[in-house]
Design an enzyme around this catalytic site. Structure first.
Site, PDB file in Angstrom:
ATOM      1  N   LYS A 182     -34.427 -57.159  36.317  1.00 23.55           N
ATOM      2  CA  LYS A 182     -34.119 -57.695  37.431  1.00 23.55           C
ATOM      3  C   LYS A 182     -35.283 -57.144  38.475  1.00 23.55           C
ATOM      4  O   LYS A 182     -35.839 -57.992  39.137  1.00 23.55           O
ATOM      5  CB  LYS A 182     -32.873 -57.354  38.034  1.00 23.55           C
ATOM      6  CG  LYS A 182     -31.533 -57.513  37.175  1.00 23.55           C
ATOM      7  CD  LYS A 182     -30.353 -57.226  37.481  1.00 23.55           C
ATOM      8  CE  LYS A 182     -29.934 -55.687  37.723  1.00 23.55           C
ATOM      9  NZ  LYS A 182     -29.791 -55.051  36.376  1.00 23.55           N
ATOM     10  N   ARG A 238     -21.621 -55.380  41.672  1.00 24.70           N
ATOM     11  CA  ARG A 238     -21.708 -54.856  40.685  1.00 24.70           C
ATOM     12  C   ARG A 238     -20.291 -54.773  40.068  1.00 24.70           C
ATOM     13  O   ARG A 238     -20.084 -54.315  38.900  1.00 24.70           O
ATOM     14  CB  ARG A 238     -21.908 -53.270  40.742  1.00 24.70           C
ATOM     15  CG  ARG A 238     -22.627 -52.620  39.726  1.00 24.70           C
ATOM     16  CD  ARG A 238     -24.051 -52.717  39.495  1.00 24.70           C
ATOM     17  NE  ARG A 238     -24.741 -51.599  38.937  1.00 24.70           N
ATOM     18  CZ  ARG A 238     -26.049 -51.569  39.106  1.00 24.70           C
ATOM     19  NH1 ARG A 238     -26.855 -51.980  39.885  1.00 24.70           N
ATOM     20  NH2 ARG A 238     -26.667 -50.516  38.369  1.00 24.70           N
ATOM     21  N   ARG A 287     -38.994 -46.542  29.878  1.00 26.38           N
ATOM     22  CA  ARG A 287     -39.490 -46.809  31.694  1.00 26.38           C
ATOM     23  C   ARG A 287     -39.837 -45.536  32.113  1.00 26.38           C
ATOM     24  O   ARG A 287     -39.497 -44.630  31.959  1.00 26.38           O
ATOM     25  CB  ARG A 287     -38.400 -47.477  31.866  1.00 26.38           C
ATOM     26  CG  ARG A 287     -38.411 -47.859  33.469  1.00 26.38           C
ATOM     27  CD  ARG A 287     -37.257 -48.864  33.920  1.00 26.38           C
ATOM     28  NE  ARG A 287     -36.033 -48.314  34.177  1.00 26.38           N
ATOM     29  CZ  ARG A 287     -35.209 -49.059  34.728  1.00 26.38           C
ATOM     30  NH1 ARG A 287     -35.345 -50.429  34.951  1.00 26.38           N
ATOM     31  NH2 ARG A 287     -33.776 -48.457  34.977  1.00 26.38           N
ATOM     32  N   ARG A 318     -36.681 -41.832  35.184  1.00 23.09           N
ATOM     33  CA  ARG A 318     -35.509 -41.378  36.162  1.00 23.09           C
ATOM     34  C   ARG A 318     -34.346 -41.070  35.595  1.00 23.09           C
ATOM     35  O   ARG A 318     -34.245 -41.152  34.090  1.00 23.09           O
ATOM     36  CB  ARG A 318     -34.818 -43.121  36.699  1.00 23.09           C
ATOM     37  CG  ARG A 318     -35.473 -43.740  37.709  1.00 23.09           C
ATOM     38  CD  ARG A 318     -35.197 -45.145  37.958  1.00 23.09           C
ATOM     39  NE  ARG A 318     -33.734 -45.364  37.761  1.00 23.09           N
ATOM     40  CZ  ARG A 318     -33.310 -46.851  37.491  1.00 23.09           C
ATOM     41  NH1 ARG A 318     -34.046 -47.848  38.255  1.00 23.09           N
ATOM     42  NH2 ARG A 318     -32.068 -47.106  37.681  1.00 23.09           N
ATOM     43  N   ARG A 364     -24.363 -45.990  31.277  1.00 22.33           N
ATOM     44  CA  ARG A 364     -24.787 -47.189  32.041  1.00 22.33           C
ATOM     45  C   ARG A 364     -24.337 -48.669  31.411  1.00 22.33           C
ATOM     46  O   ARG A 364     -24.051 -49.569  32.129  1.00 22.33           O
ATOM     47  CB  ARG A 364     -26.319 -47.360  32.573  1.00 22.33           C
ATOM     48  CG  ARG A 364     -26.335 -46.071  33.542  1.00 22.33           C
ATOM     49  CD  ARG A 364     -27.956 -45.954  33.773  1.00 22.33           C
ATOM     50  NE  ARG A 364     -28.745 -47.068  34.431  1.00 22.33           N
ATOM     51  CZ  ARG A 364     -30.126 -47.189  34.431  1.00 22.33           C
ATOM     52  NH1 ARG A 364     -30.541 -46.277  33.500  1.00 22.33           N
ATOM     53  NH2 ARG A 364     -30.321 -48.062  35.077  1.00 22.33           N
TER      54      ARG A 364
HETATM   55  P1  AMP Z   1     -30.033 -49.906  39.640  1.00 17.65           P
HETATM   56  O1  AMP Z   1     -31.475 -49.260  40.122  1.00 17.65           O
HETATM   57  O2  AMP Z   1     -29.755 -50.969  39.738  1.00 17.65           O
HETATM   58  O3  AMP Z   1     -29.839 -49.598  37.882  1.00 17.65           O
HETATM   59  O4  AMP Z   1     -28.920 -48.772  40.157  1.00 17.65           O
HETATM   60  C1  AMP Z   1     -29.031 -47.365  39.756  1.00 17.65           C
HETATM   61  C2  AMP Z   1     -27.451 -46.702  40.037  1.00 17.65           C
HETATM   62  O5  AMP Z   1     -27.393 -46.905  41.497  1.00 17.65           O
HETATM   63  C3  AMP Z   1     -26.417 -47.271  39.541  1.00 17.65           C
HETATM   64  O6  AMP Z   1     -26.244 -46.822  37.989  1.00 17.65           O
HETATM   65  C4  AMP Z   1     -25.294 -46.869  40.351  1.00 17.65           C
HETATM   66  O7  AMP Z   1     -25.066 -45.477  40.266  1.00 17.65           O
HETATM   67  C5  AMP Z   1     -25.981 -46.917  41.575  1.00 17.65           C
HETATM   68  N1  AMP Z   1     -25.720 -48.352  42.157  1.00 17.65           N
HETATM   69  C6  AMP Z   1     -26.546 -49.401  42.505  1.00 17.65           C
HETATM   70  N2  AMP Z   1     -26.025 -50.628  42.814  1.00 17.65           N
HETATM   71  C7  AMP Z   1     -24.842 -50.262  43.208  1.00 17.65           C
HETATM   72  C8  AMP Z   1     -23.443 -51.008  43.326  1.00 17.65           C
HETATM   73  N3  AMP Z   1     -23.680 -52.449  43.647  1.00 17.65           N
HETATM   74  N4  AMP Z   1     -22.391 -50.359  43.282  1.00 17.65           N
HETATM   75  C9  AMP Z   1     -22.393 -48.994  42.915  1.00 17.65           C
HETATM   76  N5  AMP Z   1     -23.292 -48.418  42.561  1.00 17.65           N
HETATM   77  C10 AMP Z   1     -24.413 -48.722  42.427  1.00 17.65           C
END
Ligand code: AMP
Length: 215
Positions: A14, A89, A128, A161, A172
């Site tokens: 994404k 999400r 990554r 990360r 995840r």
């Molecule tokens: P991402 O970079 O999109 O993989 O997000 C990293 C982390 O941020 C996720 O594993 C969640 O802990 C948190 N996060 C990101 N977007 C959301 C969301 N819409 N709702 C809840 N937690 C989020």
């Protein structure tokens, strides 16, 4: 403003697609993960520490905290398109977004789903590497920086990360399957879902997404 939601498991690309779309279209990329990482960076309060710990484990941050960040972005966006990456999400967030947009008579214009098999996701996430300074993304095998461990864009040292470490990756993917994957049906039911094959050349995938958004 047209609201586009980009859906896909962690590692589906994404962020990679979004970085390319920003160069092609008048589009604001809103990554809730990036916004939360920035907010939790100097975890100097108990609330920020709690957010950082939730993210490290790959659990979801509270709907209220993330909803507030998204509403701020919606009200300040002047671009023709807003690409929501990482939001919604779960169904509660999808319903919240729908209600917020309905206040202005708007709705999600397209939900683009990057479809990637699970074994590919695991390889992408574990290899990554991310630039903590400018956010650029790399991969130890498929998208190597020019100098190992160094960001091509700003020269900072690349990091893995914490949530890309193996135990957290598994969690995840589990959270995605349980909470986020049902949104595919949610948006299909609203007639706005576009499925795109997320395996292959990143530029070609981004072009397919751009075409779907503009159709
Ligand atoms: P991402 O970079 O999109 O993989 O997000 C990293 C982390 O941020 C996720 O594993 C969640 O802990 C948190 N996060 C990101 N977007 C959301 C969301 N819409 N709702 C809840 N937690 C989020």
């Amino acid at each position: 403003m047209k609201i586009i939601v980009i859906l896909g498991a962690p590692g589906s690309g994404k962020g990679t697609v979004a970085a390319r779309l920003v160069k092609k279209l008048p589009l604001r990329h809103v990554s809730t993960g990036d916004l939360l990482r920035a907010a939790a960076k100097n975890a100097d309060t108990p609330a920020k520490k709690a957010v950082a710990e939730t993210m490290r484990k790959g659990e979801l941050v509270s709907d209220e905290i993330v909803g507030k960040l998204v509403v701020e972005q919606l009200s300040s966006c002047t671009e023709e398109y807003m690409l929501l990456d990482g939001y919604p999400r779960n169904e509660k967030q999808a319903a919240f977004l729908e209600a917020e947009l309905a206040k202005d008579g708007a709705k999600v214009a397209k939900a683009v789903w990057l479809d990637v098999p699970e074994e590919v996701l695991v390889g992408r996430l574990s290899g990554r590497r991310t630039c903590p300074k400018c956010g650029a993304g790399f991969h130890v095998e498929t998208m190597k920086p020019k100098v190992e461990g160094v960001c091509d864009v700003c020269g900072a040292a690349l990091v893995q990360r914490p949530d890309d470490q193996p135990a957290n990756v598994a969690n995840r993917l589990k959270v995605y399957a349980a909470q986020t994957a049902p949104l595919l049906n949610w948006y299909e039911g609203r007639g706005v879902l576009e499925k795109i094959n997320g395996v292959g050349d990143a530029d070609a995938i981004a072009s397919a997404v751009a075409a779907a958004i503009q159709a």
